[in-house]
Design an enzyme around this catalytic site. Structure first.
Site, short mmCIF file in Angstrom:
data_model
loop_
_atom_site.label_atom_id
_atom_site.label_comp_id
_atom_site.label_asym_id
_atom_site.label_seq_id
_atom_site.Cartn_x
_atom_site.Cartn_y
_atom_site.Cartn_z
N ASP A 195 11.60 -1.53 42.60
CA ASP A 195 11.49 -1.29 44.04
C ASP A 195 12.88 -0.96 44.57
OD1 ASP A 195 10.66 -1.49 46.91
OD2 ASP A 195 8.84 -2.34 46.06
N HIS A 217 13.56 2.26 43.75
CA HIS A 217 13.26 3.17 44.85
C HIS A 217 14.50 3.59 45.63
CE1 HIS A 217 8.79 1.67 45.10
NE2 HIS A 217 9.09 2.24 43.94
#
Length: 362
Positions: A195, A217
């Site tokens: 993430d 991310h």
């Protein structure tokens, strides 16, 4: 005589009131609270923290605490955190070879926040010139580091390794989540996760430098997701510099939430950022999130001003979903952006922008 007596009594009181200075070595969880309350130099050595318990380190000002060996945390489906550190002008460090192991594989189900309850790992609430360095976190069950209500704190030489979760169901394993904090520096650090490498929600005066982010991310701002109170939806004076984002979904991701009331993002700079193997967006700015998801309908409730990019370069993965730059702003949501030497190669899709920064051709 009377004056001498008062002076002597005052000296005795100061001596009794001063924190103890001895070194305490802790080898069991049960001894932690005593050491924290009575020692200014603490070594925590190879302990196991029981299930449903936080390793609570509410340190006296000036304390130094060192992790040695492997610290493990017994499995339990609860919210955590597994560790919480607070105190003013404290030093928390890891000795060579030390590891805090969150045993993430016992929690991962591929569902992250939507699956079984998983504990957040490491919460930081330090102030007053604190330093946390050489910390090695392994296999976070879910979000790794929460910097919440902290100020005047430096994180140096951290390693966050959740790479085992790539094939074992790790999700929502943010590296650093920051909210309600100011004067924070995170530097010389590596994050491998699934993430955001860094996700900033609220705060001011922050620097992130010499980061290497892989598998996640990217370097992200997410303002307004958790609060409808405008005062809690402000982020200002942030710099990301001299960092690398590898094999990640996004390089830079900035999002605001339409259901969050009012707020602002101002004076955010990304400089000397290199990308490689980015699968979806090199730079992605969207003002259209609601309920945590993109809607395609941007609003201007949280304007983004002075978003400055300097020397942001690199390449996409070349996959079918790869787009170098995507900007979706509300009608008056974006202004005073200056970009220079922004060049991202190997995207399959063309750039898409409904707002064009100064110095950039979309």
């Amino acid at each position: 005589m009377f004056k001498l007596f008062i002076s002597t009594a005052a000296l005795i009181w100061v001596a009794l009131a001063s924190p103890l200075k001895e070194t305490c070595t802790v080898t069991s969880f049960d001894a932690v609270s005593t050491a924290v309350s009575s020692c200014s130099n603490i070594v925590i050595q190879g302990i196991t923290v029981p299930a449903n318990k936080t390793l609570a380190l509410n340190l006296t000002a000036g304390t130094t605490l060192t992790f040695e060996g492997t610290i493990t945390f017994a499995h339990s489906n609860w919210n955590g955190p597994l560790v919480q550190v607070s105190g003013s002008n404290v030093t928390v460090k890891g000795a060579s070879g030390s590891v805090l192991d969150g045993l993430g594989a016992q929690y991962w189900d591929g569902l992250g926040d939507n699956g079984v309850t998983k504990p957040k790992f490491f919460r930081i609430k330090t102030t007053g010139g604190s330093l946390l360095e050489n910390i090695n976190l392994l296999n976070c069950p879910i979000q790794c580091v929460s910097i919440n209500g902290a100020s005047n704190t430096v994180l140096n030489k951290w390693t966050i390794d959740v790479s085992a979760g790539d094939s074992a169901g790790g999700k929502n394993t943010d590296g650093f989540d920051v909210s309600g904090s100011s004067d924070i520096t995170v530097q010389n650090t590596e994050v491998k996760n699934q993430d955001d490498c860094v996700a900033l929600n609220q705060g001011s005066n922050m620097i992130f430098k010499n980061l290497t982010c892989s598998g996640g991310h990217g370097l992200s701002l997410s303002v307004g997701q958790s609060s409808k109170n405008g005062s809690a939806n402000t982020l200002t004076n942030v710099t990301f510099t001299d960092s690398i984002v590898l094999n990640s979904r996004n390089g830079i991701h900035v999002k605001t939430h339409t259901d969050a009331g009012t707020g602002s993002i101002d004076l955010v700079t990304y400089q000397n950022i290199q990308f490689s193997g980015i699968t979806h967006y090199g730079i992605n700015v969207q003002e259209d999130y609601k309920g945590g998801k993109s809607t395609g309908s941007p609003t201007s409730n949280i304007p983004i001003t002075n978003l400055n990019l300097q020397n942001v370069t690199g390449s996409m993965s070349g996959g079918s979903n790869s787009m170098p730059v995507f900007i979706l702003c509300g009608s008056t949501g974006c202004s005073s952006w200056t970009w220079s030497t922004v060049s991202i190669a190997n995207g399959t899709k063309s750039n898409s922008c409904n707002f064009t920064p100064s110095g950039f051709s979309c």
